[in-house]
Design an enzyme around this catalytic site. Structure first.
Site, PDB file in Angstrom:
ATOM      1  N   ASN A   6      34.342  41.937  43.554  1.00  0.00           N
ATOM      2  CA  ASN A   6      34.176  43.077  42.483  1.00  0.00           C
ATOM      3  C   ASN A   6      33.411  42.535  41.350  1.00  0.00           C
ATOM      4  O   ASN A   6      33.807  41.579  40.671  1.00  0.00           O
ATOM      5  CB  ASN A   6      35.514  43.485  42.140  1.00  0.00           C
ATOM      6  CG  ASN A   6      35.501  44.569  40.986  1.00  0.00           C
ATOM      7  OD1 ASN A   6      34.616  44.620  40.112  1.00  0.00           O
ATOM      8  ND2 ASN A   6      36.259  45.672  41.458  1.00  0.00           N
ATOM      9  N   HIS A   9      32.682  43.566  36.366  1.00  0.00           N
ATOM     10  CA  HIS A   9      32.782  42.607  34.864  1.00  0.00           C
ATOM     11  C   HIS A   9      31.538  42.098  34.547  1.00  0.00           C
ATOM     12  O   HIS A   9      31.220  41.620  33.149  1.00  0.00           O
ATOM     13  CB  HIS A   9      33.919  41.631  34.991  1.00  0.00           C
ATOM     14  CG  HIS A   9      35.114  42.387  34.983  1.00  0.00           C
ATOM     15  ND1 HIS A   9      35.378  43.660  34.142  1.00  0.00           N
ATOM     16  CD2 HIS A   9      36.407  42.331  35.855  1.00  0.00           C
ATOM     17  CE1 HIS A   9      36.531  43.987  34.457  1.00  0.00           C
ATOM     18  NE2 HIS A   9      37.428  43.461  35.358  1.00  0.00           N
ATOM     19  N   HIS A  42      33.221  49.754  40.849  1.00  0.00           N
ATOM     20  CA  HIS A  42      34.317  50.885  40.696  1.00  0.00           C
ATOM     21  C   HIS A  42      33.306  51.838  39.641  1.00  0.00           C
ATOM     22  O   HIS A  42      32.819  51.283  38.402  1.00  0.00           O
ATOM     23  CB  HIS A  42      35.372  50.436  39.935  1.00  0.00           C
ATOM     24  CG  HIS A  42      36.290  51.445  39.622  1.00  0.00           C
ATOM     25  ND1 HIS A  42      37.607  51.226  39.070  1.00  0.00           N
ATOM     26  CD2 HIS A  42      36.087  52.795  39.519  1.00  0.00           C
ATOM     27  CE1 HIS A  42      37.910  52.360  38.935  1.00  0.00           C
ATOM     28  NE2 HIS A  42      37.268  53.343  38.913  1.00  0.00           N
ATOM     29  N   ARG A  44      33.634  54.156  37.232  1.00  0.00           N
ATOM     30  CA  ARG A  44      34.622  54.859  36.348  1.00  0.00           C
ATOM     31  C   ARG A  44      34.132  55.999  35.500  1.00  0.00           C
ATOM     32  O   ARG A  44      33.121  56.160  35.315  1.00  0.00           O
ATOM     33  CB  ARG A  44      35.211  53.819  35.418  1.00  0.00           C
ATOM     34  CG  ARG A  44      36.161  52.667  36.005  1.00  0.00           C
ATOM     35  CD  ARG A  44      36.771  51.977  34.894  1.00  0.00           C
ATOM     36  NE  ARG A  44      37.578  52.817  33.972  1.00  0.00           N
ATOM     37  CZ  ARG A  44      38.891  52.704  34.134  1.00  0.00           C
ATOM     38  NH1 ARG A  44      39.511  51.804  34.940  1.00  0.00           N
ATOM     39  NH2 ARG A  44      39.510  53.600  33.336  1.00  0.00           N
ATOM     40  N   ARG A  48      32.632  52.549  31.817  1.00  0.00           N
ATOM     41  CA  ARG A  48      32.646  51.546  31.025  1.00  0.00           C
ATOM     42  C   ARG A  48      31.984  50.201  31.296  1.00  0.00           C
ATOM     43  O   ARG A  48      31.755  49.293  30.835  1.00  0.00           O
ATOM     44  CB  ARG A  48      34.186  51.129  30.616  1.00  0.00           C
ATOM     45  CG  ARG A  48      34.935  50.700  31.654  1.00  0.00           C
ATOM     46  CD  ARG A  48      36.329  50.042  31.374  1.00  0.00           C
ATOM     47  NE  ARG A  48      37.232  50.988  30.943  1.00  0.00           N
ATOM     48  CZ  ARG A  48      38.446  51.081  31.226  1.00  0.00           C
ATOM     49  NH1 ARG A  48      39.007  49.851  31.626  1.00  0.00           N
ATOM     50  NH2 ARG A  48      39.364  51.871  30.730  1.00  0.00           N
ATOM     51  N   GLU A  69      34.851  51.923  44.444  1.00  0.00           N
ATOM     52  CA  GLU A  69      36.042  52.572  43.938  1.00  0.00           C
ATOM     53  C   GLU A  69      35.659  53.852  43.246  1.00  0.00           C
ATOM     54  O   GLU A  69      34.752  53.972  42.421  1.00  0.00           O
ATOM     55  CB  GLU A  69      36.805  51.676  43.286  1.00  0.00           C
ATOM     56  CG  GLU A  69      37.320  50.286  43.948  1.00  0.00           C
ATOM     57  CD  GLU A  69      37.700  49.286  42.979  1.00  0.00           C
ATOM     58  OE1 GLU A  69      37.971  49.604  41.639  1.00  0.00           O
ATOM     59  OE2 GLU A  69      37.868  48.153  43.542  1.00  0.00           O
ATOM     60  N   THR A 100      42.865  49.166  36.414  1.00  0.00           N
ATOM     61  CA  THR A 100      43.614  49.916  37.232  1.00  0.00           C
ATOM     62  C   THR A 100      45.242  49.502  37.322  1.00  0.00           C
ATOM     63  O   THR A 100      45.415  48.475  38.077  1.00  0.00           O
ATOM     64  CB  THR A 100      42.932  50.109  38.759  1.00  0.00           C
ATOM     65  OG1 THR A 100      41.639  50.159  38.581  1.00  0.00           O
ATOM     66  CG2 THR A 100      43.434  51.263  39.534  1.00  0.00           C
ATOM     67  N   GLU A 150      44.312  49.816  50.414  1.00  0.00           N
ATOM     68  CA  GLU A 150      44.327  48.770  49.977  1.00  0.00           C
ATOM     69  C   GLU A 150      45.648  48.499  48.992  1.00  0.00           C
ATOM     70  O   GLU A 150      45.983  49.440  48.252  1.00  0.00           O
ATOM     71  CB  GLU A 150      43.272  48.258  48.913  1.00  0.00           C
ATOM     72  CG  GLU A 150      43.029  47.206  48.208  1.00  0.00           C
ATOM     73  CD  GLU A 150      41.666  47.098  47.487  1.00  0.00           C
ATOM     74  OE1 GLU A 150      40.871  47.773  47.655  1.00  0.00           O
ATOM     75  OE2 GLU A 150      41.623  46.286  46.396  1.00  0.00           O
ATOM     76  N   HIS A 213      43.668  42.857  43.244  1.00  0.00           N
ATOM     77  CA  HIS A 213      44.300  42.860  41.781  1.00  0.00           C
ATOM     78  C   HIS A 213      45.032  41.775  41.359  1.00  0.00           C
ATOM     79  O   HIS A 213      46.083  41.322  42.000  1.00  0.00           O
ATOM     80  CB  HIS A 213      44.893  44.222  41.672  1.00  0.00           C
ATOM     81  CG  HIS A 213      44.715  44.794  40.150  1.00  0.00           C
ATOM     82  ND1 HIS A 213      45.339  44.247  39.097  1.00  0.00           N
ATOM     83  CD2 HIS A 213      43.980  45.620  39.847  1.00  0.00           C
ATOM     84  CE1 HIS A 213      45.038  44.722  38.198  1.00  0.00           C
ATOM     85  NE2 HIS A 213      44.179  45.630  38.360  1.00  0.00           N
TER      86      HIS A 213
HETATM   87  N1  PXP Z   1      40.723  46.481  43.992  1.00  0.00           N
HETATM   88  C1  PXP Z   1      40.685  47.691  43.214  1.00  0.00           C
HETATM   89  C2  PXP Z   1      41.092  48.946  44.012  1.00  0.00           C
HETATM   90  C3  PXP Z   1      40.857  47.616  42.075  1.00  0.00           C
HETATM   91  O1  PXP Z   1      40.438  48.759  41.236  1.00  0.00           O
HETATM   92  C4  PXP Z   1      40.447  46.015  41.395  1.00  0.00           C
HETATM   93  C5  PXP Z   1      40.126  46.181  39.799  1.00  0.00           C
HETATM   94  O2  PXP Z   1      39.099  46.761  39.497  1.00  0.00           O
HETATM   95  C6  PXP Z   1      40.378  45.061  42.030  1.00  0.00           C
HETATM   96  C7  PXP Z   1      40.679  44.874  43.549  1.00  0.00           C
HETATM   97  C8  PXP Z   1      40.041  43.658  41.745  1.00  0.00           C
HETATM   98  O3  PXP Z   1      41.062  43.204  40.812  1.00  0.00           O
HETATM   99  P1  PXP Z   1      40.840  42.000  39.820  1.00  0.00           P
HETATM  100  O4  PXP Z   1      39.601  42.084  38.909  1.00  0.00           O
HETATM  101  O5  PXP Z   1      42.205  41.834  39.127  1.00  0.00           O
HETATM  102  O6  PXP Z   1      40.574  40.741  40.836  1.00  0.00           O
END
Ligand code: PXP
Length: 265
Positions: A6, A9, A42, A44, A48, A69, A100, A150, A213
């Site tokens: 992901n 960030h 994602h 959003r 952001r 996402e 999330t 998921e 997550h």
């Molecule tokens: N899976 C989903 C559906 C998420 O919303 C997120 C957070 O954006 C993640 C995985 C990844 O989470 P993390 O950034 O804590 O690894």
């Protein structure tokens, strides 16, 4: 076991200055070189981090499957469906949340979820639901037409943080502070056991099972061990670690931790 990285960030950092760098698009070659299997982003409602231009550029240039996402917001979903990503994972969204926080609530907006799943599946995109790990959620996901679930690993990851995360006391929840380490450990073990059972149950229903997550190179092993889980999506810890060792190395560390556990099966 597939690893989805992901990269939201990277865009969070860009948005903190509201300029064009760092651009999440430039992560693509590093993800490929490191052996990641999927890119996750994602879009959003509050934009952001990732924005529409990122979605288009990443889809145009990625040789890896892209998992996006999204909330149930119809405008965003229409836009994403038109871009034809590999999969769309429906997630809950609250404006004021830092990330999330929980899985999608499946029992209060069945029609909205079914409509979204149909919209996604009818054009050949894999529809997935990000849900808390309960049997009822697996049955419901299947009944609503999802192809993939998921499992939200946030509860497990939070317990791990309370135990091993070196958190300042102010960042511990009041509930956790009232518990002994033994209680937290046993709660975390129960959480992992539940993930095992629920993942197996979902797979037996015919669903593909992903999880994510709060996972990092130290805590991912317990989840990677779960044979019924075939995909992990990890973001924050990889980007955080990449600040020190670079993206390729940070992904390599996670892949190594996953493979170590997976090869025990
Ligand atoms: N899976 C989903 C559906 C998420 O919303 C997120 C957070 O954006 C993640 C995985 C990844 O989470 P993390 O950034 O804590 O690894």
């Amino acid at each position: 076991m597939k690893l989805g990285v992901n990269i939201d960030h990277i865009a969070t950092l860009r948005e903190s200055r509201q300029i064009s760098e760092p651009n999440p698009l430039y992560a693509l070659p590093y993800l490929q070189a490191a052996g990641a299997n999927q890119i996750t982003i994602h879009l959003r409602e509050d934009r952001r981090h990732i924005c529409e231009d990122d979605v288009c550029a990443i889809l145009a240039q990625s040789s890896l499957p892209v998992n996006i996402e999204s909330s149930l917001n119809a405008e965003i979903l229409d836009f994403l469906c038109a871009q034809r990503p590999h999969s769309i994972t429906l997630v809950p969204e609250r404006r004021e949340e830092i990330t999330t926080e929980g899985g999608l609530e499946l029992f209060t907006n069945e029609h909205g979820i079914v409509r979204a799943i149909e919209k996604i599946a009818n054009i050949g995109i894999i529809p997935a639901l990000f849900v808390d790990p309960t049997r009822a959620n697996m049955q419901k996901s299947y009944a609503l037409g999802a192809h993939k679930v998921e499992l939200h690993t946030g509860h497990y990851a939070n317990l791990w943080l309370m135990l091993y995360g070196n958190l300042p006391r102010t960042r511990h929840s009041i509930k956790a502070l009232q518990k002994s380490r033994e209680e937290l450990k046993s709660e975390m073990n129960a959480c992992v056991q539940n993930l095992h059972e629920v993942a197996e149950f979902a797979r037996n229903l015919g669903l593909s099972v992903a999880a994510g997550h709060g996972l990092n190179a130290q805590n991912v092993g317990e989840v990677a061990q779960i044979e019924a889980i075939s995909e992990l999506n990890i973001g924050h810890s990889i980007i955080g670690r990449a600040v020190f060792v670079g993206l390729k190395e940070a992904i390599g560390e996670i892949l190594c931790a996953i493979d170590k556990e997976r090869s025990k099966n």
